[in-house]
Design a protein around this motif. Structure first.
Motif, PDB file in Angstrom:
ATOM      1  N   GLY A   1       7.051   2.732  -8.123  1.00  0.00           N
ATOM      2  CA  GLY A   1       6.911   3.616  -9.273  1.00  0.00           C
ATOM      3  C   GLY A   1       6.559   2.882 -10.553  1.00  0.00           C
ATOM      4  O   GLY A   1       5.974   3.462 -11.474  1.00  0.00           O
ATOM      5  N   GLN A   2       6.888   1.602 -10.611  1.00  0.00           N
ATOM      6  CA  GLN A   2       6.551   0.795 -11.777  1.00  0.00           C
ATOM      7  C   GLN A   2       5.202   0.092 -11.625  1.00  0.00           C
ATOM      8  O   GLN A   2       4.400   0.047 -12.558  1.00  0.00           O
ATOM      9  CB  GLN A   2       7.642  -0.255 -12.003  1.00  0.00           C
ATOM     10  N   ALA A   3       4.931  -0.429 -10.435  1.00  0.00           N
ATOM     11  CA  ALA A   3       3.782  -1.314 -10.249  1.00  0.00           C
ATOM     12  C   ALA A   3       2.490  -0.591  -9.915  1.00  0.00           C
ATOM     13  O   ALA A   3       1.406  -1.051 -10.296  1.00  0.00           O
ATOM     14  CB  ALA A   3       4.085  -2.337  -9.149  1.00  0.00           C
ATOM     15  N   LEU A   4       2.553   0.531  -9.208  1.00  0.00           N
ATOM     16  CA  LEU A   4       1.329   1.190  -8.756  1.00  0.00           C
ATOM     17  C   LEU A   4       0.999   2.457  -9.532  1.00  0.00           C
ATOM     18  O   LEU A   4      -0.090   3.007  -9.386  1.00  0.00           O
ATOM     19  CB  LEU A   4       1.418   1.536  -7.261  1.00  0.00           C
ATOM     20  N   ARG A   5       1.908   2.924 -10.353  1.00  0.00           N
ATOM     21  CA  ARG A   5       1.679   4.153 -11.115  1.00  0.00           C
ATOM     22  C   ARG A   5       0.799   3.870 -12.327  1.00  0.00           C
ATOM     23  O   ARG A   5       1.025   2.912 -13.076  1.00  0.00           O
ATOM     24  CB  ARG A   5       3.014   4.740 -11.571  1.00  0.00           C
ATOM     25  N   ASP A   6      -0.203   4.739 -12.513  1.00  0.00           N
ATOM     26  CA  ASP A   6      -1.046   4.680 -13.702  1.00  0.00           C
ATOM     27  C   ASP A   6      -0.377   5.518 -14.786  1.00  0.00           C
ATOM     28  O   ASP A   6      -0.285   6.746 -14.651  1.00  0.00           O
ATOM     29  CB  ASP A   6      -2.440   5.228 -13.386  1.00  0.00           C
ATOM     30  N   PRO A   7       0.115   4.911 -15.856  1.00  0.00           N
ATOM     31  CA  PRO A   7       0.849   5.682 -16.859  1.00  0.00           C
ATOM     32  C   PRO A   7      -0.007   6.731 -17.561  1.00  0.00           C
ATOM     33  O   PRO A   7       0.529   7.696 -18.112  1.00  0.00           O
ATOM     34  CB  PRO A   7       1.340   4.609 -17.843  1.00  0.00           C
ATOM     35  N   ALA A   8      -1.322   6.581 -17.521  1.00  0.00           N
ATOM     36  CA  ALA A   8      -2.197   7.544 -18.191  1.00  0.00           C
ATOM     37  C   ALA A   8      -2.258   8.874 -17.455  1.00  0.00           C
ATOM     38  O   ALA A   8      -2.448   9.927 -18.073  1.00  0.00           O
ATOM     39  CB  ALA A   8      -3.598   6.960 -18.332  1.00  0.00           C
ATOM     40  N   THR A   9      -2.106   8.845 -16.141  1.00  0.00           N
ATOM     41  CA  THR A   9      -2.242  10.065 -15.344  1.00  0.00           C
ATOM     42  C   THR A   9      -0.988  10.427 -14.558  1.00  0.00           C
ATOM     43  O   THR A   9      -0.848  11.569 -14.111  1.00  0.00           O
ATOM     44  CB  THR A   9      -3.401   9.924 -14.333  1.00  0.00           C
ATOM     45  N   GLY A  10      -0.102   9.463 -14.338  1.00  0.00           N
ATOM     46  CA  GLY A  10       1.044   9.682 -13.468  1.00  0.00           C
ATOM     47  C   GLY A  10       0.703   9.584 -11.998  1.00  0.00           C
ATOM     48  O   GLY A  10       1.576   9.765 -11.141  1.00  0.00           O
ATOM     49  N   LEU A  11      -0.557   9.258 -11.678  1.00  0.00           N
ATOM     50  CA  LEU A  11      -0.993   9.086 -10.298  1.00  0.00           C
ATOM     51  C   LEU A  11      -0.866   7.619  -9.903  1.00  0.00           C
ATOM     52  O   LEU A  11      -0.714   6.741 -10.757  1.00  0.00           O
ATOM     53  CB  LEU A  11      -2.439   9.563 -10.132  1.00  0.00           C
ATOM     54  N   TYR A  12      -0.979   7.358  -8.610  1.00  0.00           N
ATOM     55  CA  TYR A  12      -0.742   6.020  -8.084  1.00  0.00           C
ATOM     56  C   TYR A  12      -2.011   5.451  -7.455  1.00  0.00           C
ATOM     57  O   TYR A  12      -2.750   6.154  -6.764  1.00  0.00           O
ATOM     58  CB  TYR A  12       0.369   6.048  -7.024  1.00  0.00           C
ATOM     59  N   ARG A  13      -2.241   4.175  -7.704  1.00  0.00           N
ATOM     60  CA  ARG A  13      -3.354   3.489  -7.051  1.00  0.00           C
ATOM     61  C   ARG A  13      -2.983   3.186  -5.600  1.00  0.00           C
ATOM     62  O   ARG A  13      -1.807   3.073  -5.259  1.00  0.00           O
ATOM     63  CB  ARG A  13      -3.697   2.207  -7.798  1.00  0.00           C
ATOM     64  N   HIS A  14      -3.984   3.035  -4.778  1.00  0.00           N
ATOM     65  CA  HIS A  14      -3.766   2.870  -3.346  1.00  0.00           C
ATOM     66  C   HIS A  14      -2.954   1.617  -3.027  1.00  0.00           C
ATOM     67  O   HIS A  14      -2.038   1.653  -2.210  1.00  0.00           O
ATOM     68  CB  HIS A  14      -5.120   2.825  -2.634  1.00  0.00           C
ATOM     69  N   GLY A  15      -3.272   0.493  -3.656  1.00  0.00           N
ATOM     70  CA  GLY A  15      -2.614  -0.755  -3.289  1.00  0.00           C
ATOM     71  C   GLY A  15      -2.290  -1.637  -4.473  1.00  0.00           C
ATOM     72  O   GLY A  15      -2.767  -1.412  -5.601  1.00  0.00           O
TER      73      GLY A  15
ATOM     74  N   TRP B   1       0.865  -1.178   0.000  1.00  0.00           N
ATOM     75  CA  TRP B   1       0.000   0.000   0.000  1.00  0.00           C
ATOM     76  C   TRP B   1       0.902   1.228   0.000  1.00  0.00           C
ATOM     77  O   TRP B   1       1.970   1.228   0.608  1.00  0.00           O
ATOM     78  CB  TRP B   1      -0.887   0.048   1.230  1.00  0.00           C
ATOM     79  N   LEU B   2       0.479   2.302  -0.660  1.00  0.00           N
ATOM     80  CA  LEU B   2       1.292   3.518  -0.674  1.00  0.00           C
ATOM     81  C   LEU B   2       1.597   4.004   0.734  1.00  0.00           C
ATOM     82  O   LEU B   2       2.689   4.518   1.000  1.00  0.00           O
ATOM     83  CB  LEU B   2       0.573   4.629  -1.448  1.00  0.00           C
ATOM     84  N   ASP B   3       0.644   3.822   1.643  1.00  0.00           N
ATOM     85  CA  ASP B   3       0.829   4.245   3.030  1.00  0.00           C
ATOM     86  C   ASP B   3       2.144   3.709   3.603  1.00  0.00           C
ATOM     87  O   ASP B   3       2.846   4.383   4.354  1.00  0.00           O
ATOM     88  CB  ASP B   3      -0.303   3.730   3.929  1.00  0.00           C
ATOM     89  N   GLY B   4       2.448   2.463   3.260  1.00  0.00           N
ATOM     90  CA  GLY B   4       3.586   1.785   3.857  1.00  0.00           C
ATOM     91  C   GLY B   4       4.918   2.415   3.521  1.00  0.00           C
ATOM     92  O   GLY B   4       5.883   2.285   4.290  1.00  0.00           O
ATOM     93  N   LEU B   5       5.007   3.088   2.378  1.00  0.00           N
ATOM     94  CA  LEU B   5       6.273   3.756   2.043  1.00  0.00           C
ATOM     95  C   LEU B   5       6.563   4.869   3.043  1.00  0.00           C
ATOM     96  O   LEU B   5       7.709   5.054   3.463  1.00  0.00           O
ATOM     97  CB  LEU B   5       6.209   4.319   0.622  1.00  0.00           C
TER      98      LEU B   5
END
Length: 388
Positions: free
Chosen positions: A195-209, A160-164
């Motif tokens: 940065g590879q697994a959770l990033r949405d390449p269409a927006t540059g934003l990241y999914r929660h988990g 989860w992004l929180d964990g970073l």
């Protein structure tokens, strides 16, 4: 079943737990963001009680925020508050009795952030010893095949992004304090994979988990990603990047440049998703959908990271000014002498009752005034705003 502690609705009517007063200098400095801001901060610390009866990240975030304010304005009352609370939890020989490393909960690492500054300010070696006790969890914490820490033992194979935010700033501190540069290399590698697994390449934003096993109902069977961009998850992520960049001074310059690159990429994506008021929504990329709202903790975390990134030279000055504008707007909209409003109390994935990571799910979570995650973000953002 997830059971949350009760948070007081008003800091003006909650029982006072300690004497606490900001200096005249601090009152004046914080009043830049509204006369209500120093009144709220003073009242909150006077009535603050531990979120849980064991070592936890909610308390750790409040302590981190208070120390950030202390570093920005030099009011010893803030340092004393943190010292008294953390000092009561760390034994003379450096143990943390209320911390259980075998739980393998990545959230539990965050509170370790305050140990290094307390050690440096006081010279008490018990705080340095407690850093070792805190790090003991990470020595055997389960990892994905990519080498990333599981979010929790109860959430196997998941990032989860929180964990970073919960683990990597502390690991970076520990790498520097103990002269173990390989730990920072590990931190950079974990950020790189996210940065590879959770990033949405269409927006540059990241999914929660992200679920490595693809067994969770919330995980896309192809990508493993959850479906939404949760505001506070983006706040945790971008604050983690900014904090690690700051804390890694003197460590591998190539790794630091990689962190700075991720920070810039994330900041560029987030500045494109600001609301008309210059804040960020609960579900960041769906601001126009009915029921979505500008969320206080996400907005304050992102504002903090934009200002810090600009201060460190990793982001353009204009990004820092956007962060300052967001802080000013958030203070005017969400802060009163009694409470900080607009904070989503909690959000997660899986568990019971099942949290499916959908838009409707994130909108269903309760807004909790004075939630410590929001108050901590307010203090951290104020600390950066005072430096501009």
């Amino acid at each position: 079943m997830i059971v949350l502690p009760r948070v007081p609705d008003s800091v003006k009517t909650a029982p006072v737990k300690r004497a606490f007063s900001l200096s005249d200098k601090a009152l004046t400095a914080l009043s830049r963001f509204g006369a209500q801001v120093p009144v709220f901060i003073e009242s909150y610390i006077r009535v603050w009680t531990p979120y849980r009866d064991f070592w936890n990240y909610e308390d750790g975030c409040v302590w981190t925020g208070a120390l950030a304010l202390y570093a920005a304005i030099g009011d010893k009352a803030l340092l004393d508050f943190v010292y008294n609370e953390v000092g009561a939890r760390v034994t003379p020989d450096g143990r943390i009795p209320s911390f259980d490393p075998s739980e393998f909960n990545i959230d539990g690492v965050q509170a370790g952030r305050v140990l290094e500054p307390l050690w440096r300010r006081t010279g008490e070696d018990r705080f340095l010893g407690a850093m070792g006790a805190q790090f003991s969890q990470l020595l055997s914490h389960p990892r994905t095949k990519s080498g990333n820490y599981w979010h929790k033992n109860i959430y196997p194979h998941q990032i989860w992004l929180d964990g970073l935010y919960m683990a990597q700033p502390f690991q970076t501190q520990y790498a520097r304090v103990t002269d173990r540069p390989y730990l920072f290399e590990d931190t950079v590698a974990q950020f790189r994979f996210v940065g590879q697994a959770l990033r949405d390449p269409a927006t540059g934003l990241y999914r929660h988990g992200w679920d490595e096993s693809r067994t969770e109902r919330w995980a896309d069977p192809d990508t493993g990603r959850s479906s939404c961009v949760w505001g506070r998850a983006m706040g945790w992520w971008i604050m983690a990047l900014a904090d690690v960049l700051e804390l890694s001074e003197g460590l591998d310059p190539v790794g630091r440049a990689e962190i700075a690159g991720l920070l810039l990429d994330t900041a560029e994506a987030l500045t494109e998703m600001r609301s008309d008021a210059g804040l960020w929504h609960q579900v960041v990329d769906q601001g126009g959908r009915e029921g979505n709202y500008e969320e206080a903790s996400a907005s304050l975390m992102i504002a903090c990271a934009l200002m810090k990134g600009a201060r460190l030279g990793a982001l353009p000055k204009a990004h820092g000014l956007l962060g300052l504008e967001a802080l000013q707007t958030a203070c005017a909209r969400f802060v009163s002498p009694q409470r900080l409003t607009g904070v989503c109390g909690v959000a997660g994935l899986g568990n019971t009752p099942y949290r499916d990571g959908s838009f409707d799910y994130y909108l269903s979570e309760k807004i909790t005034p004075n939630d410590p995650k929001g108050v901590a973000a307010l203090m951290m953002a104020l600390a950066e705003g005072l430096r501009i």
